[in-house]
Scaffold this motif. Structure first.
Motif, PDB file in Angstrom:
ATOM      1  N   SER A  73      -4.722  30.390  -4.983  1.00 48.58           N
ATOM      2  CA  SER A  73      -3.752  30.391  -6.070  1.00 48.58           C
ATOM      3  C   SER A  73      -4.428  29.848  -7.323  1.00 48.58           C
ATOM      4  O   SER A  73      -5.015  28.770  -7.291  1.00 48.58           O
ATOM      5  CB  SER A  73      -2.540  29.512  -5.709  1.00 48.58           C
ATOM      6  OG  SER A  73      -1.643  29.423  -6.798  1.00 48.58           O
ATOM      7  N   LEU A  74      -4.369  30.602  -8.423  1.00 43.26           N
ATOM      8  CA  LEU A  74      -5.036  30.213  -9.657  1.00 43.26           C
ATOM      9  C   LEU A  74      -4.066  30.349 -10.826  1.00 43.26           C
ATOM     10  O   LEU A  74      -3.478  31.403 -11.036  1.00 43.26           O
ATOM     11  CB  LEU A  74      -6.270  31.087  -9.902  1.00 43.26           C
ATOM     12  CG  LEU A  74      -7.002  30.892 -11.238  1.00 43.26           C
ATOM     13  CD1 LEU A  74      -7.534  29.468 -11.347  1.00 43.26           C
ATOM     14  CD2 LEU A  74      -8.141  31.895 -11.364  1.00 43.26           C
ATOM     15  N   THR A  75      -3.917  29.268 -11.586  1.00 47.30           N
ATOM     16  CA  THR A  75      -3.048  29.246 -12.760  1.00 47.30           C
ATOM     17  C   THR A  75      -3.849  28.717 -13.930  1.00 47.30           C
ATOM     18  O   THR A  75      -4.532  27.702 -13.811  1.00 47.30           O
ATOM     19  CB  THR A  75      -1.831  28.325 -12.532  1.00 47.30           C
ATOM     20  OG1 THR A  75      -1.180  28.698 -11.317  1.00 47.30           O
ATOM     21  CG2 THR A  75      -0.842  28.437 -13.681  1.00 47.30           C
ATOM     22  N   VAL A  76      -3.779  29.420 -15.058  1.00 49.70           N
ATOM     23  CA  VAL A  76      -4.511  29.011 -16.257  1.00 49.70           C
ATOM     24  C   VAL A  76      -3.546  28.937 -17.425  1.00 49.70           C
ATOM     25  O   VAL A  76      -2.728  29.842 -17.630  1.00 49.70           O
ATOM     26  CB  VAL A  76      -5.652  29.993 -16.592  1.00 49.70           C
ATOM     27  CG1 VAL A  76      -6.413  29.515 -17.832  1.00 49.70           C
ATOM     28  CG2 VAL A  76      -6.605  30.142 -15.406  1.00 49.70           C
ATOM     29  N   PHE A  77      -3.637  27.846 -18.189  1.00 51.77           N
ATOM     30  CA  PHE A  77      -2.863  27.679 -19.413  1.00 51.77           C
ATOM     31  C   PHE A  77      -3.842  27.640 -20.584  1.00 51.77           C
ATOM     32  O   PHE A  77      -4.805  26.880 -20.563  1.00 51.77           O
ATOM     33  CB  PHE A  77      -2.048  26.384 -19.375  1.00 51.77           C
ATOM     34  CG  PHE A  77      -1.038  26.346 -18.259  1.00 51.77           C
ATOM     35  CD1 PHE A  77       0.251  26.798 -18.452  1.00 51.77           C
ATOM     36  CD2 PHE A  77      -1.387  25.855 -17.009  1.00 51.77           C
ATOM     37  CE1 PHE A  77       1.180  26.769 -17.419  1.00 51.77           C
ATOM     38  CE2 PHE A  77      -0.467  25.811 -15.971  1.00 51.77           C
ATOM     39  CZ  PHE A  77       0.819  26.275 -16.182  1.00 51.77           C
ATOM     40  N   GLY A  78      -3.610  28.469 -21.596  1.00 57.29           N
ATOM     41  CA  GLY A  78      -4.489  28.437 -22.754  1.00 57.29           C
ATOM     42  C   GLY A  78      -5.276  29.709 -22.923  1.00 57.29           C
ATOM     43  O   GLY A  78      -4.729  30.806 -22.985  1.00 57.29           O
ATOM     44  N   SER A  79      -6.607  29.589 -22.946  1.00 61.96           N
ATOM     45  CA  SER A  79      -7.467  30.723 -23.245  1.00 61.96           C
ATOM     46  C   SER A  79      -8.408  31.033 -22.085  1.00 61.96           C
ATOM     47  O   SER A  79      -8.811  30.142 -21.342  1.00 61.96           O
ATOM     48  CB  SER A  79      -8.305  30.442 -24.503  1.00 61.96           C
ATOM     49  OG  SER A  79      -9.241  31.462 -24.731  1.00 61.96           O
ATOM     50  N   LEU A  80      -8.718  32.324 -21.955  1.00 59.81           N
ATOM     51  CA  LEU A  80      -9.661  32.765 -20.933  1.00 59.81           C
ATOM     52  C   LEU A  80     -11.065  32.962 -21.490  1.00 59.81           C
ATOM     53  O   LEU A  80     -11.975  33.378 -20.778  1.00 59.81           O
ATOM     54  CB  LEU A  80      -9.191  34.100 -20.325  1.00 59.81           C
ATOM     55  CG  LEU A  80      -7.827  34.101 -19.652  1.00 59.81           C
ATOM     56  CD1 LEU A  80      -7.466  35.510 -19.228  1.00 59.81           C
ATOM     57  CD2 LEU A  80      -7.789  33.167 -18.469  1.00 59.81           C
ATOM     58  N   ASP A  81     -11.242  32.694 -22.786  1.00 60.36           N
ATOM     59  CA  ASP A  81     -12.506  33.016 -23.456  1.00 60.36           C
ATOM     60  C   ASP A  81     -13.714  32.409 -22.757  1.00 60.36           C
ATOM     61  O   ASP A  81     -14.773  33.027 -22.672  1.00 60.36           O
ATOM     62  CB  ASP A  81     -12.464  32.552 -24.913  1.00 60.36           C
ATOM     63  CG  ASP A  81     -11.495  33.383 -25.740  1.00 60.36           C
ATOM     64  OD1 ASP A  81     -11.208  34.520 -25.324  1.00 60.36           O
ATOM     65  OD2 ASP A  81     -11.020  32.896 -26.777  1.00 60.36           O
TER      66      ASP A  81
END
Length: 848
Positions: A481-489
């Motif tokens: 399970s992967l959750t990202v907040f913000g930018s993927l840059d």
């Protein structure tokens, strides 16, 4: 030494030493009273059968379908939690809204106190009650590690919003504006407006000084509310004694503590409890909380969940937490209360509560987002005659009743839309999740190192260069399970290291536009949940069909305009969510849509194009619960096929139907249905609706009804008044429609046909609690005596209002929210002034 260090950090974090003395008592971080078994399972999912046996009362594991139905049909409007013990609230409100020569400059209100004393509750109460009187509003929740630029971006995004709330989308002039560009844009949007900002939990004077220079000093009566745990920070924020104010939040008195405990208890029970134990509480239950509102609310939630326990049992619990006469005075002692409540949960609820640590501090958590993720993770299963979705919603309600989460917004159907976790509760959950080797959080205020090199649930709260390097060095081969907040840059591992991911949530992230990340995602063949909502993704590649286990696809509020034809190969898909409800942006269905997606439950935000077989193929999706069509091409064949499909689906599971018809051609066919969708609980008909479907009066289970304002007439209200289950009623037209002369002519004719006023009949709308009307020209509204006996809130948005009468007849009315679009006419000003002068039992908020 390790425990001493943790305690010292907690005391510093919550600024206890600067406000309270040091009691001698300390408590264990794992209190278990003698009335509970000592071998309570402590690992996620451990000894589940025993947990269910011991914790059956009040737990969702023993909930039968009838009890579940009672819970999910309890509907209410979101209420602002009123602070208890805040004796100066009227003075604070007056200070906030006073706009004279002395108070027209920007003023800063600092609310100071230690963690759990009620600072945020007070700040939010002021923000929500007085916010509509300001032209621009924004609220941000920050932490010790918050990036000032991210804070400013959040504020900018909110004040650029068309309708001044977080639910609308925004478009920055520059996709990734530099810090000085943000300053320029904030000056543009705030400089000539009266604005209100809420900045919660400022940790240092330097943080305040960094962001304050971005807020324009104008003479419009603008206000900023900040909360902090530190007196020195409050003094810095409110440094101008002639126009700023510092308020010290204090602990509650014994009487106020009891009042809050009982009020919270009965809210949790949702009705007055008739059992003897419910009126025989030991005073010690709220006394041990030391006057801390958060501790009192938490204890009340625990007591409400244990109706079988008697007076003596609770005395034992209290003594196990705080021996003798000691009370909660320090953060580590409050953590002891939270710890006790956590171990009182059954194993599945433990898991779902720890899962909340995925979300950052102050983040509003969507109920649907959370419950869909629980399901995709496999934490929830169907049981006792309830579907998996119903079980998830029941568990969500349990967390509310136990005060682990608190509602922030409700939908217009009366169910919780978003919730928050208090930062002290969230800190406990993050620490507990780390100890259980459950969730690894990177970039959080309370980030802790993983206890194992096998990371399975990963949440990245910040993706700056430092955190990115940390993530790149981790072993991510076990991440599910992967959750990202913000930018993927700066994140380059999305597909190369995370091949077994089942839940991928990138909502709100940027960094898709110039990359091939979407194609990489399509290689994650085990994905069950994929959210790209509010990202800058533009196209879904054809190879997305590889995600054969996918259950939820969320591409709402993106630039994705169509679904590839290969989606027909999905065999497990449950939810397809697209388009943008606010501006009716759509997601085109493939022209050849086969009926292989038998598991589909929700299809939302779609467009049916001319020549498509989708309209006829819909009848194969017999499990469909919600169908939301934002655009229908004007084709007789399409209309006939769609009508036939809706009629067929109505005999199965269809509960919610949304249709937007700009031409009225499809709406004109609705009366030709041989059988109507009588099981609907939500119906929305938007666009050029000229006549109500004849069968609408037979929808006895209808809870939420949204109609185009083109049918706002007295005769139609009389018909609708017999819908005895109706909770909310909305009449509206879109911004584009309001500028269309044809729509204006229809509204004018409706006014004439109704004798110049819209009349709500007596003894109608017996369960209606929310009435909303959004229309440019609003004729005079009149409520008859005994009309809408349960109505609690009225929301009107207009350019011109000709009158509003009979509000005094509405015994349950609590809020009247009037929003003026543009410059009010002279007649509208007279009507608003008369309403302000009148005496009433409801709160009147006028936003001009």
């Amino acid at each position: 030494m390790k425990q001493l260090k943790e305690v010292t950090e907690l005391r510093g974090r919550y600024a206890v030493n600067s406000i309270l003395g040091r009691p001698d008592a300390t408590t264990s971080t794992d209190p278990r009273p003698a009335v509970f078994p000592n071998n309570m399972p402590r690992l996620i999912g451990a000894n589940k059968a025993m947990s269910e046996l011991l914790l059956g009362d009040g737990g969702y594991n023993t909930l039968n379908p009838a009890e579940h139905q009672e819970i999910i049909t309890r509907r209410q409007l979101v209420g602002v939690m009123q602070p208890v013990g805040m004796k100066n609230m009227p003075d604070l409100e007056k200070w906030m809204i006073t706009f004279d020569e002395r108070r027209k400059q920007l003023g800063v209100l600092s609310i100071v106190g230690f963690g759990g004393v009620g600072k945020t509750t007070a700040a939010l109460a002021l923000y929500r009650k007085l916010g509509p009187q300001f032209q621009k509003q924004a609220a941000v929740f920050i932490s010790q590690n918050s990036d000032p630029e991210a804070v400013l971006r959040s504020i900018l995004g909110q004040v650029m919003s068309v309708t001044n709330n977080n639910r609308t989308g925004t478009t920055l002039k520059k996709k990734n504006p530099a810090i000085e560009s943000i300053r320029e844009e904030l000056m543009d949007y705030l400089g000539q407006n009266r604005y209100l900002l809420l900045i919660d939990d400022i940790w240092s004077s330097s943080s305040w000084l960094t962001i304050k220079r971005f807020f324009p000093e104008n003479d419009k009566g603008s206000r900023i509310i900040i909360t902090t745990r530190f007196q020195a920070v409050a003094t810095t924020c409110s440094s101008h004694k002639d126009r700023d104010f510092v308020y010290h939040a204090e602990v509650l008195s014994p009487y106020e503590s009891k009042e809050l405990f009982l009020r919270t208890f009965y809210e949790c029970k949702d009705s007055e409890c008739s059992q003897p134990s419910c009126t025989n509480f030991p005073d010690r239950l709220w006394e041990i909380c030391g006057g801390l509102p958060l501790a009192i609310i938490t204890m009340a939630g625990l007591v409400a969940s244990k109706p079988q326990m008697i007076h003596e049992d609770w005395i034992k619990v209290c003594n196990s937490l705080f021996p003798e006469s000691r009370v909660c005075r320090r953060p580590e002692e409050f953590m002891g209360i939270v710890n006790h409540c956590y171990f009182d949960l059954d194993s599945d609820t433990k898991t779902c509560s720890l899962y909340l640590s995925i979300f950052p501090k102050g983040h509003k958590i969507s109920r649907k987002r959370l419950t869909r993720r629980w399901i995709a993770e496999g934490f929830i299963s169907a049981k006792q005659g309830l579907s998996v979705e119903d079980v998830a919603e029941t568990l969500f309600n349990q967390l509310i009743q136990r005060k682990i989460i608190r509602p922030v917004e409700h939908n217009s159907n009366g169910r919780v839309k978003t919730c928050l976790v208090h930062d002290m509760v969230l800190e406990y959950l993050i620490m507990r999740a780390a100890k259980e080797d459950f969730i690894t959080v990177i970039g959080s205020h309370w980030s802790l190192p993983a206890h194992s090199n096998k990371v399975r649930w990963l949440s990245i709260h910040s993706s700056d260069s430092k955190r990115t390097k940390h993530v790149d060095s981790m072993n991510l081969s076990h991440v599910r399970s992967l959750t990202v907040f913000g930018s993927l840059d700066r994140l380059n591992f999305i597909s190369s290291k995370t091949g077994i991911v089942q839940v991928l949530d990138l909502e709100g992230c940027r960094g898709f536009r110039e990359s091939n990340k979407v194609s990489g995602i399509c290689e994650m063949i085990l994905l069950k949940y994929l959210s790209l909502r509010r990202t800058d993704v533009k196209i879904l590649p054809p190879n997305i069909h590889k995600l054969k286990y996918l259950e939820t696809l969320d591409v709402r509020e993106t630039e994705v305009q169509k679904l590839p034809a290969t989606i027909a190969q999905w065999e497990r898909i449950t939810n397809i969510l697209g388009g943008d409800k606010r501006i009716r942006k759509t997601l085109k269905l493939p022209k050849q849509l086969k009926g292989t997606m038998k598991t589909l439950r929700i299809l939302s935000g779609v467009e049916i194009v001319e020549g498509s077989t989708a309209a006829s193929a819909l009848c194969y999706f017999t499990g469909l619960r919600k169908l939301a069509i934002y655009r229908i091409h004007n084709s007789e064949v399409t209309h006939k096929d769609l009508l036939s499909s809706i009629q067929y689906l109505s005999g199965y599971s269809l509960q919610s139907l949304v249709i937007d018809d700009k031409s009225s051609e499809f709406f004109n066919t609705l009366d030709s249905m041989s059988s109507c969708p009588t099981d609907l609980n939500a119906l929305e008909l938007s666009g050029r609706l000229l006549k109500l479907p004849s069968w609408i009066i037979r929808l006895n289970d209808l809870v939420k009804l949204t109609l185009s304002a083109t049918v706002l007439r007295t005769d139609n209200l009389k018909l609708l008044s017999n819908l005895y289950s109706l909770f909310s009623l909305t009449f509206s037209i879109s911004i584009n429609e309001s500028q269309d002369p044809a729509f204006a002519a229809i509204l004018q004719k409706n006014k004439s046909d109704s004798g110049g006023e819209i009349f709500f009949p007596a003894r109608g709308f017996s369960k209606l609690k929310l009435l909303r009307i959004f229309v440019p020209l609003l004729p005079s509204l009149t409520f008859a005596k005994e009309a809408t006996p349960q109505l609690e809130r009225i929301e009107l948005r207009f350019r011109n209002l000709e009158g509003l009468h009979g509000l005094g007849e509405l015994a349950m009315l609590r809020d009247v929210n009037l929003m003026v679009d543009g410059q009010a006419s002279e007649r509208t000003k007279l009507v608003l002034n008369d309403l302000r002068k009148g005496t009433s039992t409801y709160a009147l908020i006028v936003s001009e």
